[in-house]
Design a protein around this motif. Structure first.
Motif, mmCIF file in Angstrom:
data_model
loop_
_atom_site.group_PDB
_atom_site.id
_atom_site.type_symbol
_atom_site.label_atom_id
_atom_site.label_comp_id
_atom_site.label_asym_id
_atom_site.label_seq_id
_atom_site.Cartn_x
_atom_site.Cartn_y
_atom_site.Cartn_z
ATOM 1 N N LEU A 138 0.731 -1.047 -0.142
ATOM 2 C CA LEU A 138 -0.099 -0.017 -0.102
ATOM 3 C C LEU A 138 0.940 1.339 0.063
ATOM 4 C CD1 LEU A 138 -2.852 -1.080 2.494
ATOM 5 C CD2 LEU A 138 -2.980 -1.111 0.070
ATOM 6 N N GLY A 139 0.389 2.226 -0.860
ATOM 7 C CA GLY A 139 1.120 3.424 -0.850
ATOM 8 C C GLY A 139 0.665 4.469 0.306
ATOM 9 N N LEU A 140 1.245 5.745 0.367
ATOM 10 C CA LEU A 140 0.970 6.448 1.569
ATOM 11 C C LEU A 140 -0.615 7.041 1.488
ATOM 12 C CD1 LEU A 140 4.215 8.597 1.910
ATOM 13 C CD2 LEU A 140 3.284 6.893 3.262
ATOM 14 N N ASP A 141 -0.965 7.383 0.031
ATOM 15 C CA ASP A 141 -2.287 7.818 -0.195
ATOM 16 C C ASP A 141 -3.225 6.505 0.146
ATOM 17 O OD1 ASP A 141 -1.051 6.246 -1.998
ATOM 18 O OD2 ASP A 141 -2.198 7.272 -3.755
ATOM 19 N N GLU A 142 -2.922 5.403 -0.002
ATOM 20 C CA GLU A 142 -3.810 4.145 0.280
ATOM 21 C C GLU A 142 -4.080 4.058 1.629
ATOM 22 O OE1 GLU A 142 -3.372 1.483 -3.564
ATOM 23 O OE2 GLU A 142 -1.689 1.354 -2.047
ATOM 24 N N TYR A 143 -2.798 4.306 2.523
ATOM 25 C CA TYR A 143 -2.881 4.196 3.951
ATOM 26 C C TYR A 143 -3.839 5.493 4.508
ATOM 27 C CZ TYR A 143 0.564 0.503 4.875
ATOM 28 O OH TYR A 143 1.243 -0.730 4.868
ATOM 29 N N PHE A 144 -3.741 6.537 3.789
ATOM 30 C CA PHE A 144 -4.493 7.434 4.272
ATOM 31 C C PHE A 144 -5.864 7.329 3.988
ATOM 32 C CE2 PHE A 144 -6.396 11.823 3.493
ATOM 33 C CZ PHE A 144 -5.984 12.632 4.538
ATOM 34 N N SER A 145 -6.345 6.594 3.166
ATOM 35 C CA SER A 145 -7.677 6.352 2.826
ATOM 36 C C SER A 145 -8.370 5.490 3.655
ATOM 37 C CB SER A 145 -7.650 5.875 1.327
ATOM 38 O OG SER A 145 -7.428 6.866 0.377
ATOM 39 N N LEU A 146 -7.570 4.738 4.387
ATOM 40 C CA LEU A 146 -8.331 3.656 5.297
ATOM 41 C C LEU A 146 -9.002 4.492 6.231
ATOM 42 C CD1 LEU A 146 -5.423 1.139 5.464
ATOM 43 C CD2 LEU A 146 -7.460 0.920 4.337
ATOM 44 N N GLY A 147 -10.280 4.100 6.643
ATOM 45 C CA GLY A 147 -10.994 4.671 7.474
ATOM 46 C C GLY A 147 -11.308 6.063 7.316
ATOM 47 N N CYS A 148 -11.005 6.704 6.155
ATOM 48 C CA CYS A 148 -11.124 7.945 5.957
ATOM 49 C C CYS A 148 -12.628 8.595 5.527
ATOM 50 C CB CYS A 148 -9.999 8.395 4.679
ATOM 51 S SG CYS A 148 -10.092 10.329 4.557
ATOM 52 N N GLU A 149 -12.878 9.565 6.184
ATOM 53 C CA GLU A 149 -14.393 9.873 5.880
ATOM 54 C C GLU A 149 -14.326 10.827 4.860
ATOM 55 O OE1 GLU A 149 -16.204 11.940 9.230
ATOM 56 O OE2 GLU A 149 -15.665 10.477 10.755
ATOM 57 N N GLY A 150 -15.522 10.711 3.861
ATOM 58 C CA GLY A 150 -15.636 11.443 2.608
ATOM 59 C C GLY A 150 -14.596 10.963 1.434
ATOM 60 N N ALA A 151 -14.690 9.772 1.080
ATOM 61 C CA ALA A 151 -13.764 9.053 0.264
ATOM 62 C C ALA A 151 -13.839 9.729 -1.016
ATOM 63 C CB ALA A 151 -14.089 7.522 0.199
ATOM 64 N N ASP A 152 -14.795 10.525 -1.329
ATOM 65 C CA ASP A 152 -14.718 11.073 -2.668
ATOM 66 C C ASP A 152 -13.456 12.203 -2.956
ATOM 67 O OD1 ASP A 152 -16.881 9.668 -3.213
ATOM 68 O OD2 ASP A 152 -18.417 11.358 -2.791
ATOM 69 N N THR A 153 -13.412 12.720 -1.685
ATOM 70 C CA THR A 153 -12.069 13.831 -1.906
ATOM 71 C C THR A 153 -10.681 13.530 -1.002
ATOM 72 O OG1 THR A 153 -13.163 14.771 0.265
ATOM 73 C CG2 THR A 153 -13.721 15.500 -1.897
ATOM 74 N N ASN A 154 -10.759 12.133 -0.643
ATOM 75 C CA ASN A 154 -9.467 11.587 0.056
ATOM 76 C C ASN A 154 -7.913 11.805 -0.826
ATOM 77 O OD1 ASN A 154 -9.885 9.732 -1.729
ATOM 78 N ND2 ASN A 154 -10.157 8.071 -0.277
ATOM 79 N N ASN A 155 -8.182 11.685 -2.051
ATOM 80 C CA ASN A 155 -6.951 11.867 -2.765
ATOM 81 C C ASN A 155 -6.391 13.490 -2.624
ATOM 82 O OD1 ASN A 155 -6.821 9.163 -3.536
ATOM 83 N ND2 ASN A 155 -7.971 9.460 -5.256
ATOM 84 N N VAL A 156 -7.516 14.369 -3.055
ATOM 85 C CA VAL A 156 -7.314 15.672 -2.967
ATOM 86 C C VAL A 156 -6.688 16.278 -1.433
ATOM 87 C CG1 VAL A 156 -8.232 18.087 -3.258
ATOM 88 C CG2 VAL A 156 -9.170 16.102 -4.640
ATOM 89 N N ARG A 157 -7.289 15.613 -0.490
ATOM 90 C CA ARG A 157 -7.050 16.040 0.882
ATOM 91 C C ARG A 157 -5.416 15.384 1.143
ATOM 92 N NH1 ARG A 157 -12.192 13.162 2.870
ATOM 93 N NH2 ARG A 157 -10.942 13.043 4.616
ATOM 94 N N PHE A 158 -5.348 14.337 0.814
ATOM 95 C CA PHE A 158 -4.140 13.545 0.752
ATOM 96 C C PHE A 158 -2.893 14.609 0.101
ATOM 97 C CE2 PHE A 158 -0.571 11.068 -0.371
ATOM 98 C CZ PHE A 158 0.147 10.668 0.953
#
Length: 716
Positions: free
Chosen positions: A25-45
């Motif tokens: 898993l990359g850092l962005d994928e770890y960031f997405s685990l349990g992240c609220e609002g999955a639609d914008t998680n890449n932008v937020r990361f």
């Protein structure tokens, strides 16, 4: 992989050359685990990553700037020591065996020392010498280990250790003379080879004699207090005998006091060192500068509420004094904010935030409508506007753009006003609004500062201030407002400079005339008079005092303080009063405290009391909160020990444990073997008790040989 054969045989299958690749898993994928609002998680990361990189770069530059003075002094000391030796200007034969030593006072903030020594090593290798070795006490328990680490880091090779037991025994008897001269002799040969190789290299431009001809050998002891004094003494004695052949220089990293050198080294050893003391910047001053440059600025959109700031500052002041750990706490808060707050997609620069507003989905807009600050904003609007804000997404986006602009404008005006108020009040007696700007910032984050008693007392003290003192404070205020690019701050600066010029041009002649008029009745009292004339003179004095006008300085002072008061009321309201403040402000202080201020004893007690939540075994689940008899032995023993007093009888404890275990094994309670202690149960009990003792819940006691003392819940 199969085979069909009539005959019996042996078949060999070679493994496939194609290995099954496990996708990490990359850092962005770890960031997405349990992240609220999955639609914008890449932008937020992406926003988090860019913002943290910028903060980290600013922090490193700031730390280099803060350490620059002491590091430059150290470089100058090492360069002078090396050049003095090369000119054969060693003061006298008495000082020929002395080793130049820099005692660097760093303070008790141990986690920050590594960064300082890393910067020092890099600067030394760049400008003074390539021969730098840093050692720590944990890797130098004996003289052999210390010598081995020094040689390996200087020569950039692996030094083999002697394994001969007879030789080691001989070295124990004679630790200084026989065993180690060979090692330093090897270092001498290596150093001579290095210097000859450099001097014989053709076509190389010389930059400095100390760097090209005979560069010094610098050995850094990072944590001097932790070293074994005997090991350190022997090492210094050995090095002093080679000082004529090796240009050695020591750097001692000291956390406590310079007297540590005297306590660790006898006079016969310390006299071999030519010690010079260097003092680094204190950790509290370092923290003040970091907060001033990284947090109290509108350059970074991410902010923290007062409670989160109090947790981070409290951990710094009461635990480790580490600025490095403080910055890690800021990083944790930044990561938690972008991970848990879907609307943190708007926590960025103003232009980018305005673009992101137009890309918000209906779900994101619904989350905006649920924000407490936005609910308060809606309640203040007219009914028709309220309906549009709650129903019309396009209208809400338009209003959000305006609110984002207002939030950024608030931050642009907040910090210059905060610095201006701090410049006025930081030198007042008893510091009513705090001596450090972070104290004033915490007050402004929690409440309206102008409504506090401390603010009122500060204003009263300013009203009693003399002209010269007030002019000096106003000059400091103008200096704090000058860097701001806000239009309102620029207009406030112009008005403040105008008042300051009036102060400087103020003519005190009217005050002198008024003082003479007031003193005239007093002079008339000195003449001979009767009772009636005295009464009339006193009445006239009282009347003149009542009708006395305020001096020009007093009038101008009142105008300035009123101007400052209006500035504070307009630009220093708490962030909670700003709509959409949740977009930029992180407020979960409990998460920060839980991650940074761990309580292992509490966690261990929770695990022993409720093993189901850790092991997730259905057989351990109970409704009344008690521990199941099928729980691990240590949980059963822990539960039983809570029912005992200060002293626990080991035999009774063992009997109770055996009874519980027998019930868990399904034995008949009425049988003779129920609760009987066998060897296996006895061994399991002893192991569980030993684990409790290791964790610090019980201890052995001399009061009774077959008892242990309980250390939990008030036990001694």
């Amino acid at each position: 992989m199969s085979t069909s054969s009539v005959s019996t045989g042996c078949f060999v299958f070679k493994p496939s050359t194609k290995k099954k690749k496990t996708k990490s898993l990359g850092l962005d994928e770890y960031f997405s685990l349990g992240c609220e609002g999955a639609d914008t998680n890449n932008v937020r990361f992406g926003l988090f990553h860019a913002l943290w990189n910028k903060i980290q770069t600013e922090t490193e530059l700031l730390q280099d700037e803060l350490n620059k003075q002491v590091l430059d002094s150290l470089l100058d000391f090492i360069s002078k020591s090396s050049s003095t030796r090369q000119r054969s200007n060693w003061a006298s034969q008495m000082r020929a065996s002395e080793i130049p030593t820099a005692a660097l006072m760093l303070g008790v903030n141990m986690p920050d020392h590594d960064m300082t020594f890393q910067s020092l090593s890099e600067l030394l290798q760049q400008s003074v010498t390539p021969h730098v070795a840093s050692v720590q006490a944990k890797e130098c328990a004996t003289l052999k280990h210390l010598m081995k680490r020094v040689l390996e880091r200087l020569m950039d090779t692996v030094v083999a250790e002697e394994d001969d037991e007879e030789e080691e025994e001989e070295e124990r008897r004679i630790p200084v003379h026989k065993g180690w001269h060979c090692s330093l002799s090897m270092l001498c040969e290596w150093y001579n080879t290095q210097t000859k190789h450099k001097s014989s290299t053709p076509g190389k431009k010389r930059s400095s004699p100390s760097k090209d001809q005979h560069p010094p050998i610098v050995i850094i002891f990072k944590d001097l207090e932790a070293f074994n004094p005997k090991v350190l003494q022997d090492f210094i004695l050995i090095c002093s005998r080679y000082i004529e052949r090796l240009p050695l220089i020591f750097i001692f990293g000291i956390a406590t006091s310079p007297s540590t050198i005297q306590h660790m080294l006898p006079h016969s050893v310390s006299s071999l060192l030519c010690i010079e003391l260097f003092q680094s910047l204190s950790c509290t001053q370092h923290l003040t500068t970091v907060i001033d440059k990284l947090i109290l600025t509108s350059k970074f959109p991410f902010k923290m509420t007062g409670k989160v700031m109090q947790v981070l500052i409290g951990l710094f002041l009461f635990h480790d004094f580490s600025v490095r750990n403080f910055i890690k706490g800021v990083q944790l808060a930044l990561l938690e904010h972008f991970h848990s707050q879907p609307l943190s997609v708007l926590c960025c620069k103003k232009k980018q935030a305005l673009r992101n507003v137009t890309q918000l989905s209906h779900e994101d807009l619904e989350k905006i409508r649920q924000l407490p600050s936005f609910t308060s904003y809606v309640n203040k609007q007219e009914s028709q506007e309220q309906v549009q804000l709650l129903k019309d997404d396009a209208h809400l986006k338009k209003i959000c753009r305006k609110l984002i602009k207002d939030l950024h404008k608030y931050h642009k005006n907040y910090y210059p006003t905060l610095r201006c108020l701090h410049a006025l009040t930081s030198s007042l007696p008893r510091y009513p609004l705090g001596k450090q700007i972070r104290e004033l910032h915490l007050i402004c984050l929690e409440k309206c500062v102008w409504e506090t008693e401390d603010y009122q007392s500060a204003m009263k003290l300013l009203k009693m201030m003399a002209k010269d003192e007030l002019i000096a404070l106003l000059q400091r205020c103008t200096e704090t407002l000058q860097p701001s690019n806000s239009k309102m701050m620029k207009s406030a600066l112009v008005e403040l400079e105008d008042m300051l010029s009036k102060f400087r041009q103020l003519d005190e002649a009217s005050e002198v005339v008024q003082y003479d008029n007031e003193s005239a009745p007093v002079k008339s009292l000195q003449k001979k008079t009767d009772l009636y004339q005295l009464q009339q003179a006193l009445l006239e004095m009282n009347k003149s005092r009542r009708s006395k006008r305020e001096s020009p300085y007093g009038i101008l002072r009142s105008q300035v303080l009123e101007f400052i008061d209006n500035l504070v009321k307009n630009h220093l309201p708490p962030p909670e009063s700003q709509t959409l403040n949740e977009v930029c402000y992180y407020s979960s202080s409990s998460n920060v405290r839980r991650h940074l201020n761990a309580t292992p004893r509490t966690s261990i007690q929770a695990a022993l009391s409720s093993p189901y939540y850790y092991l997730l075994n259905e057989s351990l689940k109970t409704d009344d909160g008690s521990v199941s008899n099928a729980a691990p032995d240590i949980c059963i023993v822990y539960k039983l020990h809570l029912e005992c007093g200060r002293l626990i009888n080991l035999y009774d404890w063992l009997q109770a444990y055996s009874t519980v275990v027998s019930a868990a094994e399904g034995h008949d309670p009425e049988s003779d073997n129920f609760g009987k202690v066998d060897d296996l149960k006895h061994a399991r009990f002893i192991r569980a008790v030993s684990e409790l003792e290791f964790l610090g819940f019980i201890k052995s006691t001399k009061q009774k040989t077959d008892h242990v003392a309980r250390l939990t819940w008030g036990g001694c």
